[in-house]
Design a protein around this motif. Structure first.
Motif, PDB file in Angstrom:
ATOM      1  N   ASP A  81      20.717 -43.825  63.504  1.00 37.68           N
ATOM      2  CA  ASP A  81      21.452 -44.257  62.223  1.00 37.68           C
ATOM      3  C   ASP A  81      20.533 -45.303  61.974  1.00 37.68           C
ATOM      4  O   ASP A  81      20.939 -46.571  62.310  1.00 37.68           O
ATOM      5  N   ILE A  82      19.975 -45.355  61.092  1.00 36.48           N
ATOM      6  CA  ILE A  82      18.518 -47.118  60.514  1.00 36.48           C
ATOM      7  C   ILE A  82      19.755 -47.846  59.253  1.00 36.48           C
ATOM      8  O   ILE A  82      19.254 -48.817  59.085  1.00 36.48           O
ATOM      9  N   ARG A  83      21.222 -46.568  58.747  1.00 38.54           N
ATOM     10  CA  ARG A  83      21.081 -47.750  57.945  1.00 38.54           C
ATOM     11  C   ARG A  83      22.291 -49.305  59.152  1.00 38.54           C
ATOM     12  O   ARG A  83      22.455 -49.950  58.179  1.00 38.54           O
ATOM     13  N   LYS A  84      22.184 -49.465  60.088  1.00 38.03           N
ATOM     14  CA  LYS A  84      22.721 -50.421  61.241  1.00 38.03           C
ATOM     15  C   LYS A  84      21.775 -51.211  60.982  1.00 38.03           C
ATOM     16  O   LYS A  84      20.104 -50.741  61.804  1.00 38.03           O
ATOM     17  N   LYS A  85      21.343 -52.369  61.289  1.00 35.52           N
ATOM     18  CA  LYS A  85      20.698 -53.654  61.124  1.00 35.52           C
ATOM     19  C   LYS A  85      20.342 -53.248  62.935  1.00 35.52           C
ATOM     20  O   LYS A  85      19.137 -53.742  63.125  1.00 35.52           O
ATOM     21  N   GLU A  86      21.610 -53.405  63.380  1.00 32.98           N
ATOM     22  CA  GLU A  86      21.104 -53.235  65.180  1.00 32.98           C
ATOM     23  C   GLU A  86      20.469 -51.923  65.076  1.00 32.98           C
ATOM     24  O   GLU A  86      19.440 -52.394  66.700  1.00 32.98           O
ATOM     25  N   ASN A  87      20.116 -50.950  65.054  1.00 34.00           N
ATOM     26  CA  ASN A  87      19.118 -50.438  65.287  1.00 34.00           C
ATOM     27  C   ASN A  87      18.270 -50.202  64.915  1.00 34.00           C
ATOM     28  O   ASN A  87      17.144 -49.786  65.034  1.00 34.00           O
ATOM     29  N   CYS A  88      18.048 -50.800  62.914  1.00 34.86           N
ATOM     30  CA  CYS A  88      16.532 -51.044  63.534  1.00 34.86           C
ATOM     31  C   CYS A  88      15.123 -52.021  64.203  1.00 34.86           C
ATOM     32  O   CYS A  88      14.656 -52.272  64.703  1.00 34.86           O
ATOM     33  N   ARG A  89      16.580 -53.413  64.527  1.00 32.51           N
ATOM     34  CA  ARG A  89      16.033 -53.716  65.336  1.00 32.51           C
ATOM     35  C   ARG A  89      15.649 -53.043  66.951  1.00 32.51           C
ATOM     36  O   ARG A  89      14.514 -53.122  67.736  1.00 32.51           O
ATOM     37  N   THR A  90      16.816 -51.990  67.730  1.00 29.79           N
ATOM     38  CA  THR A  90      16.624 -51.305  68.695  1.00 29.79           C
ATOM     39  C   THR A  90      14.553 -50.730  68.182  1.00 29.79           C
ATOM     40  O   THR A  90      13.984 -50.502  68.973  1.00 29.79           O
ATOM     41  N   VAL A  91      14.642 -50.315  66.752  1.00 37.24           N
ATOM     42  CA  VAL A  91      13.524 -49.586  66.244  1.00 37.24           C
ATOM     43  C   VAL A  91      12.446 -49.474  67.432  1.00 37.24           C
ATOM     44  O   VAL A  91      11.526 -49.823  67.823  1.00 37.24           O
ATOM     45  N   VAL A  92      12.039 -50.857  66.673  1.00 35.17           N
ATOM     46  CA  VAL A  92      11.663 -51.841  66.743  1.00 35.17           C
ATOM     47  C   VAL A  92      10.800 -52.057  68.563  1.00 35.17           C
ATOM     48  O   VAL A  92       9.920 -52.302  69.041  1.00 35.17           O
ATOM     49  N   GLY A 126     -11.152 -39.926  63.092  1.00 36.54           N
ATOM     50  CA  GLY A 126     -10.990 -40.961  64.439  1.00 36.54           C
ATOM     51  C   GLY A 126     -10.918 -42.600  63.508  1.00 36.54           C
ATOM     52  O   GLY A 126     -10.888 -43.446  64.045  1.00 36.54           O
ATOM     53  N   LYS A 127     -10.073 -41.852  62.422  1.00 32.24           N
ATOM     54  CA  LYS A 127      -9.922 -43.086  60.975  1.00 32.24           C
ATOM     55  C   LYS A 127      -8.669 -44.220  61.851  1.00 32.24           C
ATOM     56  O   LYS A 127      -8.824 -45.628  61.231  1.00 32.24           O
ATOM     57  N   LEU A 128      -7.496 -43.408  62.465  1.00 32.26           N
ATOM     58  CA  LEU A 128      -6.784 -44.505  63.083  1.00 32.26           C
ATOM     59  C   LEU A 128      -6.752 -44.325  64.091  1.00 32.26           C
ATOM     60  O   LEU A 128      -5.814 -43.898  65.269  1.00 32.26           O
ATOM     61  N   LYS A 129      -7.438 -44.585  65.039  1.00 31.85           N
ATOM     62  CA  LYS A 129      -8.178 -44.674  66.896  1.00 31.85           C
ATOM     63  C   LYS A 129      -7.108 -45.692  67.126  1.00 31.85           C
ATOM     64  O   LYS A 129      -8.173 -46.550  67.116  1.00 31.85           O
ATOM     65  N   ASP A 130      -6.287 -45.204  68.333  1.00 32.16           N
ATOM     66  CA  ASP A 130      -5.321 -46.111  69.180  1.00 32.16           C
ATOM     67  C   ASP A 130      -4.632 -47.379  68.611  1.00 32.16           C
ATOM     68  O   ASP A 130      -4.133 -48.290  69.156  1.00 32.16           O
ATOM     69  N   LYS A 131      -4.030 -46.610  66.971  1.00 29.11           N
ATOM     70  CA  LYS A 131      -3.124 -47.172  66.425  1.00 29.11           C
ATOM     71  C   LYS A 131      -2.084 -46.443  66.593  1.00 29.11           C
ATOM     72  O   LYS A 131      -1.585 -45.554  67.399  1.00 29.11           O
ATOM     73  N   ARG A 132      -1.454 -47.619  66.353  1.00 25.72           N
ATOM     74  CA  ARG A 132       0.437 -47.282  66.957  1.00 25.72           C
ATOM     75  C   ARG A 132       1.463 -46.932  65.656  1.00 25.72           C
ATOM     76  O   ARG A 132       1.669 -48.665  64.845  1.00 25.72           O
ATOM     77  N   ALA A 133       2.202 -46.250  65.633  1.00 23.86           N
ATOM     78  CA  ALA A 133       2.550 -46.268  64.148  1.00 23.86           C
ATOM     79  C   ALA A 133       4.097 -46.061  64.744  1.00 23.86           C
ATOM     80  O   ALA A 133       5.017 -45.062  65.458  1.00 23.86           O
ATOM     81  N   ILE A 134       5.035 -46.568  63.374  1.00 20.95           N
ATOM     82  CA  ILE A 134       6.526 -46.447  63.214  1.00 20.95           C
ATOM     83  C   ILE A 134       6.466 -45.644  62.175  1.00 20.95           C
ATOM     84  O   ILE A 134       6.404 -46.042  61.480  1.00 20.95           O
ATOM     85  N   TYR A 152      12.000 -57.064  61.266  1.00 17.61           N
ATOM     86  CA  TYR A 152      12.334 -57.229  63.192  1.00 17.61           C
ATOM     87  C   TYR A 152      10.168 -57.185  62.753  1.00 17.61           C
ATOM     88  O   TYR A 152       9.641 -58.035  64.075  1.00 17.61           O
ATOM     89  N   ALA A 153       9.846 -55.837  62.321  1.00 21.76           N
ATOM     90  CA  ALA A 153       8.776 -55.386  62.924  1.00 21.76           C
ATOM     91  C   ALA A 153       6.640 -56.431  63.024  1.00 21.76           C
ATOM     92  O   ALA A 153       6.023 -56.853  63.581  1.00 21.76           O
ATOM     93  N   VAL A 154       7.034 -57.252  61.456  1.00 23.28           N
ATOM     94  CA  VAL A 154       6.099 -58.053  60.580  1.00 23.28           C
ATOM     95  C   VAL A 154       5.737 -59.373  61.734  1.00 23.28           C
ATOM     96  O   VAL A 154       4.353 -59.483  62.160  1.00 23.28           O
TER      97      VAL A 154
END
Ligand SMILES: NC(=O)c1ccc[n+]([C@@H]2O[C@H](COP(=O)([O-])OP(=O)(O)OC[C@H]3O[C@@H](n4cnc5c(N)ncnc54)[C@H](O)[C@@H]3O)[C@@H](O)[C@H]2O)c1
Length: 307
Positions: free
Chosen positions: A122-133, A59-67, A184-186
């Motif tokens: 494709d995370i080579r595109k920065k707009e896709n990285c924004r979408t990931v977050v 249970g070390k990561l209970k309820d945590k959310r990860a990308i 974008y995540a910070v």
């Protein structure tokens, strides 16, 4: 004495035995875990008595959310599954052509009762990285852990034959998204959150046939240290994992025959399994590593490296 939770080696599990050699095999890039033989091990770790056992969660990561980038296969898949065993839900990110592997990861995560959302981009595109977050915030309701794990490599033996296009592709995949996704995540990370970056033993040994890849893996270590020094005051820990030879689709899809034959040449005399790297990510994501930031862990089969 054999413990009741230990299983004696069978087929895939022979991979934990010293002297085990992977049969040489090749695949087209990006490589599918489903086509590998033997199958990489995602959920089990070796025991002292030569057997193996299922990873024991607590249970070390209970309820945590990860990308988790590159979460469809290999090390990323094992991270997603072990995180799920520890109670975390995840958004896994991968290239669209790897849908088959991603669906399998989702199935395995859900078997452990956790959510797993898929995002092929494709995370080579920065707009896709924004979408990931944005997708992580929408689907998971927040972000506690960012795992920067996706990578590209292609063996070229001489700098003269290393094309400008490959050099740029490697940097566009292996380091630029680490910056964009972290940036974008910070703003959404809170005290106690973690960023965990995947580098490689190759940064420390200077692998000559992976010049571009090795250079990006060095940049990842430097990025980890500088971002840690910046964000630790906000309670965000930033660490790095530097694997050695690990049996994942990256290997049959990028390594030539000679490199595959030499794949187990580390002091432990066998390749590592994704599960044996994923445990490092669990440790760095959990409060077990509460006093550790800006550091590297080295699941590399006993190769001694500096720092
Ligand atoms: N396997 C090893 O021996 C080894 C050794 C040292 C470090 N590593 C590192 O481990 C990490 C995971 O690799 P792996 O070995 O599990 O291989 P893998 O092939 O299973 O994973 C690589 C992942 O990167 C993703 N990816 C690549 N380009 C992408 C892009 N443009 N957009 C989105 N996703 C992209 C792919 O979807 C793939 O899932 C990488 O950072 C790799 O450098 C692996």
């Amino acid at each position: 004495m054999q413990s009741s939770t230990t299983t004696r080696p069978g087929n895939a599990e022979l991979q934990f035995q010293r002297g085990h050699r992977i049969p040489v095999q090749h695949q087209e890039k990006p490589g599918f875990q489903s086509d590998m033989n033997p199958k990489p091990v995602s959920t089990h770790i070796p025991t002292e008595d030569g057997g193996y056992q299922r990873y024991k969660a607590a249970g070390k990561l209970k309820d945590k959310r990860a990308i988790i980038t590159g979460g469809d296969s290999g090390i990323g898949r094992a991270i997603a599954i072990l995180f799920a065993m520890e109670g975390a839900s995840s958004l896994i990110v991968y290239l669209p052509e790897e849908e088959k592997d991603a669906e399998e990861t989702k199935k395995k995560v859900k078997e452990h009762g956790s959510e797993c959302h898929l995002l092929a981009t494709d995370i080579r595109k920065k707009e896709n990285c924004r979408t990931v977050v944005e997708v992580a915030l929408r689907k998971l309701g927040g972000i506690d852990i960012l795992v920067n794990n996706a990578a590209y490599q292609n063996m070229i033996h001489d700098i003269v034959g290393l094309t400008e296009e490959q050099w740029e592709r490697t940097f566009d995949t292996n380091i630029h998204p680490f910056f964009y996704l972290s940036k974008y995540a910070v703003p959404h990370l809170k005290d106690g959150s973690s960023i965990i970056n995947c580098s490689s033993v190759n940064h420390y040994i200077g692998r000559p046939d992976l010049l571009d890849y090795t250079a990006t893996k060095g940049a990842i270590v430097a990025f980890t240290r500088a971002l840690s020094n910046q964000k630790i005051h906000n309670g965000i820990r930033v660490n790095c994992v530097c694997p050695g030879p690990i049996w994942t689709p990256l290997i049959p899809s990028t390594m030539d025959t000679k490199a595959m034959e030499q794949f187990s040449n580390v002091p432990m005399g066998r390749p590592g399994q994704p599960s044996e790297v994923a445990t490092c990510f669990v440790f760095l994501a959990s409060q077990d590593s509460s006093y550790i930031s800006g550091q590297c862990l080295h699941p590399n089969g006993g190769v001694v490296v500096g720092a």
